[in-house]
Design a protein around this motif. Structure first.
Motif, PDB file in Angstrom:
ATOM      1  N   LEU A 101       0.830  -1.201   0.000  1.00 20.44           N
ATOM      2  CA  LEU A 101       0.000   0.000   0.000  1.00 20.44           C
ATOM      3  C   LEU A 101       0.864   1.250   0.000  1.00 20.44           C
ATOM      4  CD1 LEU A 101      -2.497  -1.185   2.763  1.00 20.44           C
ATOM      5  CD2 LEU A 101      -2.762  -1.407   0.283  1.00 20.44           C
ATOM      6  N   LYS A 102       0.375   2.262  -0.684  1.00 18.33           N
ATOM      7  CA  LYS A 102       1.075   3.544  -0.746  1.00 18.33           C
ATOM      8  C   LYS A 102       0.106   4.729  -0.701  1.00 18.33           C
ATOM      9  CE  LYS A 102       4.813   6.150  -1.571  1.00 18.33           C
ATOM     10  NZ  LYS A 102       5.954   6.254  -0.647  1.00 18.33           N
ATOM     11  N   VAL A 103      -1.114   4.536  -1.223  1.00 17.18           N
ATOM     12  CA  VAL A 103      -2.067   5.633  -1.358  1.00 17.18           C
ATOM     13  C   VAL A 103      -3.396   5.242  -0.725  1.00 17.18           C
ATOM     14  CG1 VAL A 103      -3.306   7.144  -2.957  1.00 17.18           C
ATOM     15  CG2 VAL A 103      -1.007   6.326  -3.548  1.00 17.18           C
ATOM     16  N   LEU A 104      -3.930   6.130   0.109  1.00 18.75           N
ATOM     17  CA  LEU A 104      -5.293   5.987   0.615  1.00 18.75           C
ATOM     18  C   LEU A 104      -6.004   7.306   0.376  1.00 18.75           C
ATOM     19  CD1 LEU A 104      -6.503   4.233   3.806  1.00 18.75           C
ATOM     20  CD2 LEU A 104      -7.337   6.533   3.300  1.00 18.75           C
ATOM     21  N   ALA A 105      -7.216   7.240  -0.186  1.00 23.01           N
ATOM     22  CA  ALA A 105      -7.929   8.475  -0.521  1.00 23.01           C
ATOM     23  C   ALA A 105      -9.414   8.333  -0.230  1.00 23.01           C
ATOM     24  CB  ALA A 105      -7.716   8.841  -1.985  1.00 23.01           C
ATOM     25  N   PHE A 106      -9.970   9.386   0.356  1.00 20.24           N
ATOM     26  CA  PHE A 106     -11.407   9.493   0.589  1.00 20.24           C
ATOM     27  C   PHE A 106     -11.972  10.392  -0.505  1.00 20.24           C
ATOM     28  CE2 PHE A 106      -9.184   8.902   4.552  1.00 20.24           C
ATOM     29  CZ  PHE A 106      -9.920   7.926   5.220  1.00 20.24           C
ATOM     30  N   VAL A 107     -12.961   9.889  -1.235  1.00 21.39           N
ATOM     31  CA  VAL A 107     -13.499  10.611  -2.390  1.00 21.39           C
ATOM     32  C   VAL A 107     -14.959  10.967  -2.121  1.00 21.39           C
ATOM     33  CG1 VAL A 107     -13.869  10.532  -4.887  1.00 21.39           C
ATOM     34  CG2 VAL A 107     -11.929   9.301  -3.866  1.00 21.39           C
ATOM     35  N   ALA A 108     -15.352  12.173  -2.527  1.00 19.34           N
ATOM     36  CA  ALA A 108     -16.726  12.657  -2.345  1.00 19.34           C
ATOM     37  C   ALA A 108     -17.110  12.651  -0.863  1.00 19.34           C
ATOM     38  CB  ALA A 108     -17.715  11.838  -3.173  1.00 19.34           C
ATOM     39  N   HIS A 109     -16.254  13.254  -0.041  1.00 19.09           N
ATOM     40  CA  HIS A 109     -16.496  13.300   1.404  1.00 19.09           C
ATOM     41  C   HIS A 109     -17.047  14.671   1.795  1.00 19.09           C
ATOM     42  CE1 HIS A 109     -13.114  16.018   2.086  1.00 19.09           C
ATOM     43  NE2 HIS A 109     -12.396  15.266   1.255  1.00 19.09           N
ATOM     44  N   ASN A 110     -17.454  14.792   3.048  1.00 20.21           N
ATOM     45  CA  ASN A 110     -17.934  16.081   3.554  1.00 20.21           C
ATOM     46  C   ASN A 110     -17.094  16.578   4.725  1.00 20.21           C
ATOM     47  OD1 ASN A 110     -18.773  14.408   5.693  1.00 20.21           O
ATOM     48  ND2 ASN A 110     -20.568  15.702   6.118  1.00 20.21           N
ATOM     49  N   PHE A 111     -15.824  16.177   4.807  1.00 17.27           N
ATOM     50  CA  PHE A 111     -14.975  16.558   5.921  1.00 17.27           C
ATOM     51  C   PHE A 111     -14.871  18.082   6.018  1.00 17.27           C
ATOM     52  CE2 PHE A 111     -12.391  12.453   4.993  1.00 17.27           C
ATOM     53  CZ  PHE A 111     -13.424  11.687   5.517  1.00 17.27           C
ATOM     54  N   SER A 112     -14.906  18.576   7.236  1.00 16.92           N
ATOM     55  CA  SER A 112     -14.739  20.012   7.446  1.00 16.92           C
ATOM     56  C   SER A 112     -13.269  20.388   7.295  1.00 16.92           C
ATOM     57  CB  SER A 112     -15.240  20.405   8.835  1.00 16.92           C
ATOM     58  OG  SER A 112     -14.343  19.934   9.835  1.00 16.92           O
ATOM     59  N   LEU A 113     -13.005  21.686   7.286  1.00 17.69           N
ATOM     60  CA  LEU A 113     -11.644  22.163   7.074  1.00 17.69           C
ATOM     61  C   LEU A 113     -10.712  21.820   8.231  1.00 17.69           C
ATOM     62  CD1 LEU A 113     -12.401  25.650   5.500  1.00 17.69           C
ATOM     63  CD2 LEU A 113     -11.521  23.628   4.334  1.00 17.69           C
ATOM     64  N   SER A 114     -11.272  21.443   9.378  1.00 22.69           N
ATOM     65  CA  SER A 114     -10.438  21.107  10.530  1.00 22.69           C
ATOM     66  C   SER A 114     -10.347  19.605  10.776  1.00 22.69           C
ATOM     67  CB  SER A 114     -10.989  21.794  11.786  1.00 22.69           C
ATOM     68  OG  SER A 114     -12.310  21.370  12.061  1.00 22.69           O
ATOM     69  N   ALA A 115     -10.896  18.788   9.900  1.00 17.24           N
ATOM     70  CA  ALA A 115     -10.907  17.334  10.095  1.00 17.24           C
ATOM     71  C   ALA A 115      -9.500  16.749  10.014  1.00 17.24           C
ATOM     72  CB  ALA A 115     -11.802  16.669   9.058  1.00 17.24           C
ATOM     73  N   ARG A 116      -9.267  15.690  10.793  1.00 21.62           N
ATOM     74  CA  ARG A 116      -7.996  14.979  10.776  1.00 21.62           C
ATOM     75  C   ARG A 116      -8.253  13.486  10.694  1.00 21.62           C
ATOM     76  NH1 ARG A 116      -3.444  17.651  11.779  1.00 21.62           N
ATOM     77  NH2 ARG A 116      -2.370  15.958  12.835  1.00 21.62           N
ATOM     78  N   ILE A 117      -7.351  12.798   9.968  1.00 18.96           N
ATOM     79  CA  ILE A 117      -7.478  11.369   9.733  1.00 18.96           C
ATOM     80  C   ILE A 117      -6.285  10.658  10.358  1.00 18.96           C
ATOM     81  CG2 ILE A 117      -7.866   9.582   7.994  1.00 18.96           C
ATOM     82  CD1 ILE A 117      -9.905  11.845   7.861  1.00 18.96           C
ATOM     83  N   SER A 118      -6.560   9.601  11.121  1.00 15.31           N
ATOM     84  CA  SER A 118      -5.492   8.770  11.690  1.00 15.31           C
ATOM     85  C   SER A 118      -5.593   7.372  11.089  1.00 15.31           C
ATOM     86  CB  SER A 118      -5.611   8.701  13.213  1.00 15.31           C
ATOM     87  OG  SER A 118      -5.394   9.965  13.794  1.00 15.31           O
ATOM     88  N   LEU A 119      -4.437   6.808  10.725  1.00 23.81           N
ATOM     89  CA  LEU A 119      -4.379   5.492  10.102  1.00 23.81           C
ATOM     90  C   LEU A 119      -3.381   4.620  10.844  1.00 23.81           C
ATOM     91  CD1 LEU A 119      -4.089   6.654   6.370  1.00 23.81           C
ATOM     92  CD2 LEU A 119      -6.195   5.993   7.553  1.00 23.81           C
ATOM     93  N   ILE A 120      -3.753   3.362  11.047  1.00 31.06           N
ATOM     94  CA  ILE A 120      -2.838   2.370  11.618  1.00 31.06           C
ATOM     95  C   ILE A 120      -2.802   1.181  10.665  1.00 31.06           C
ATOM     96  CG2 ILE A 120      -2.304   0.888  13.575  1.00 31.06           C
ATOM     97  CD1 ILE A 120      -3.960   2.716  15.340  1.00 31.06           C
ATOM     98  N   ILE A 179     -11.523   8.975  12.056  1.00 34.99           N
ATOM     99  CA  ILE A 179     -11.803  10.313  11.535  1.00 34.99           C
ATOM    100  C   ILE A 179     -12.196  11.225  12.690  1.00 34.99           C
ATOM    101  CG2 ILE A 179     -13.216  11.662   9.937  1.00 34.99           C
ATOM    102  CD1 ILE A 179     -13.719   8.984   8.421  1.00 34.99           C
ATOM    103  N   ASP A 180     -11.439  12.289  12.905  1.00 31.71           N
ATOM    104  CA  ASP A 180     -11.716  13.273  13.947  1.00 31.71           C
ATOM    105  C   ASP A 180     -12.247  14.533  13.279  1.00 31.71           C
ATOM    106  OD1 ASP A 180     -11.827  15.006  16.057  1.00 31.71           O
ATOM    107  OD2 ASP A 180      -9.684  15.022  16.470  1.00 31.71           O
ATOM    108  N   ASP A 181     -13.563  14.709  13.350  1.00 35.20           N
ATOM    109  CA  ASP A 181     -14.186  15.866  12.694  1.00 35.20           C
ATOM    110  C   ASP A 181     -15.312  16.395  13.573  1.00 35.20           C
ATOM    111  OD1 ASP A 181     -14.620  17.779  10.782  1.00 35.20           O
ATOM    112  OD2 ASP A 181     -15.590  16.459   9.335  1.00 35.20           O
ATOM    113  N   SER A 182     -14.999  16.633  14.835  1.00 32.99           N
ATOM    114  CA  SER A 182     -16.019  16.985  15.826  1.00 32.99           C
ATOM    115  C   SER A 182     -16.701  18.313  15.565  1.00 32.99           C
ATOM    116  CB  SER A 182     -15.396  16.994  17.230  1.00 32.99           C
ATOM    117  OG  SER A 182     -14.298  17.888  17.280  1.00 32.99           O
ATOM    118  N   SER A 183     -16.090  19.180  14.750  1.00 31.10           N
ATOM    119  CA  SER A 183     -16.694  20.490  14.477  1.00 31.10           C
ATOM    120  C   SER A 183     -17.476  20.521  13.168  1.00 31.10           C
ATOM    121  CB  SER A 183     -15.602  21.567  14.453  1.00 31.10           C
ATOM    122  OG  SER A 183     -14.674  21.321  13.405  1.00 31.10           O
ATOM    123  N   ASN A 184     -17.703  19.373  12.567  1.00 33.68           N
ATOM    124  CA  ASN A 184     -18.436  19.322  11.299  1.00 33.68           C
ATOM    125  C   ASN A 184     -19.875  19.791  11.515  1.00 33.68           C
ATOM    126  OD1 ASN A 184     -19.805  18.460   8.881  1.00 33.68           O
ATOM    127  ND2 ASN A 184     -18.104  17.065   8.499  1.00 33.68           N
TER     128      ASN A 184
END
Length: 295
Positions: free
Chosen positions: A62-81, A154-159
């Motif tokens: 794996l090298k690329v992970l992408a979320f497409v057509a999302h509604n994440f706010s400008l302050s959203a953060r993504i954590s991956l393990i 996905i941390d997007d508590s202010s959405n």
């Protein structure tokens, strides 16, 4: 400028997704549907609702992970393990990334921002900057990762919507990243299929359609292995229907949300054997690409 990456294939369709809390009619399984309108929507913004795991059924590079057509706010953060243990007790890689570029990971010119701008303190996109095209959050891993399991948080508590939603998930390797980058003259632009009707009076009426991105470029200094093992093999395997994720410049953390997108090969190009030699790569090969954004 780092060399272009074509991500392929998308491993999400053969994976098993679990976890989180999702609207019954808009389940997590919709991430495995190529129709972007069939979204997965969380029940709330609680962290237990907006996380899930991916089981790829076997180890994948794996090298690329992408979320497409999302509604994440400008302050959203993504954590991956990433891990080969189902309980993630032995992580291979842990990474956290902003959903949208900000001053924490991008080179915004704050001198160009006005005090009155909504993004003066964040140094990120304005809301109007991200409207009118399919929102795409792409995360490029710092190295190839051989893993079976991925945990997404996905941390997007202010959405303001009160939930997160995603239309499609891309998860795959860098199938082609040439040693020598694409030629000068590469283009990226928008194609607009909006229907225009004219009344007898001359007034025009529009059936508005969202523009789609189209990128054209040529790789004219491919080695034998890059030409036959990657470029021509990509054409064979993807055809005109397979999903290809484009990362135009992996170093671009400012305009990546505009330049990176999920698309398909619009036409199947031929591999040209140039008959010229390179001291580093032997015989050179060339192939032109035209990639159209998927909806």
């Amino acid at each position: 400028m780092a060399n272009i990456i074509l991500g392929f294939p998308n491993r999400i369709d053969s994976a098993v997704l679990a976890g989180g809390a999702w609207v019954e009619s808009l389940p997590l399984a919709n991430l495995q549907d190529r129709a972007l309108a069939r979204i997965a929507r969380s029940l709330s913004l609680d962290s237990t609702s907006t996380q899930f795991t991916i089981d790829l059924q076997q180890q994948r590079t794996l090298k690329v992970l992408a979320f497409v057509a999302h509604n994440f706010s400008l302050s959203a953060r993504i954590s991956l393990i990433f891990s080969n243990a189902a309980d993630f007790s032995d992580p291979i890689l842990t990474i956290t990334s902003d959903a949208w570029p900000s001053v924490s990971d991008a080179e915004w010119d704050l001198d160009a921002l006005e005090w009155e701008n909504d993004n003066f303190w964040l140094g990120t996109y304005l809301q109007e900057d991200i409207e009118g095209q399919t929102p795409t959050c792409s995360i490029l891993l710092p190295q190839d990762v051989l893993a079976r399991y991925v945990k997404v948080s996905i941390d997007d508590s202010s959405n303001a919507a009160g939930f997160v939603q995603i239309g499609r998930l891309f998860l795959g390797g860098a199938f082609l990243q040439p040693v020598i980058n694409n030629d000068r003259g590469a283009t990226i632009g928008y194609e607009d299929s909006t229907n225009v009707d004219m009344a007898l009076s001359g007034a025009e009426y529009f059936d508005r359609r969202e523009p789609v991105r189209v990128m054209r470029f040529t790789l004219s200094e491919l080695s034998v292995d890059e030409g036959f093992g990657s470029a021509l093999e990509l054409v064979r395997r993807a055809g005109v229907s397979g999903e290809v994720f484009v990362i135009a410049n992996p170093d671009d953390r400012t305009y990546g949300a505009t330049r990176n997108f999920l698309g398909r090969l619009r036409q199947l190009s031929t591999l040209e054997i140039l008959g010229t030699m390179s001291a580093r790569q032997g015989w050179l090969h060339s192939m032109a690409f035209e990639i159209k954004e998927l909806r």
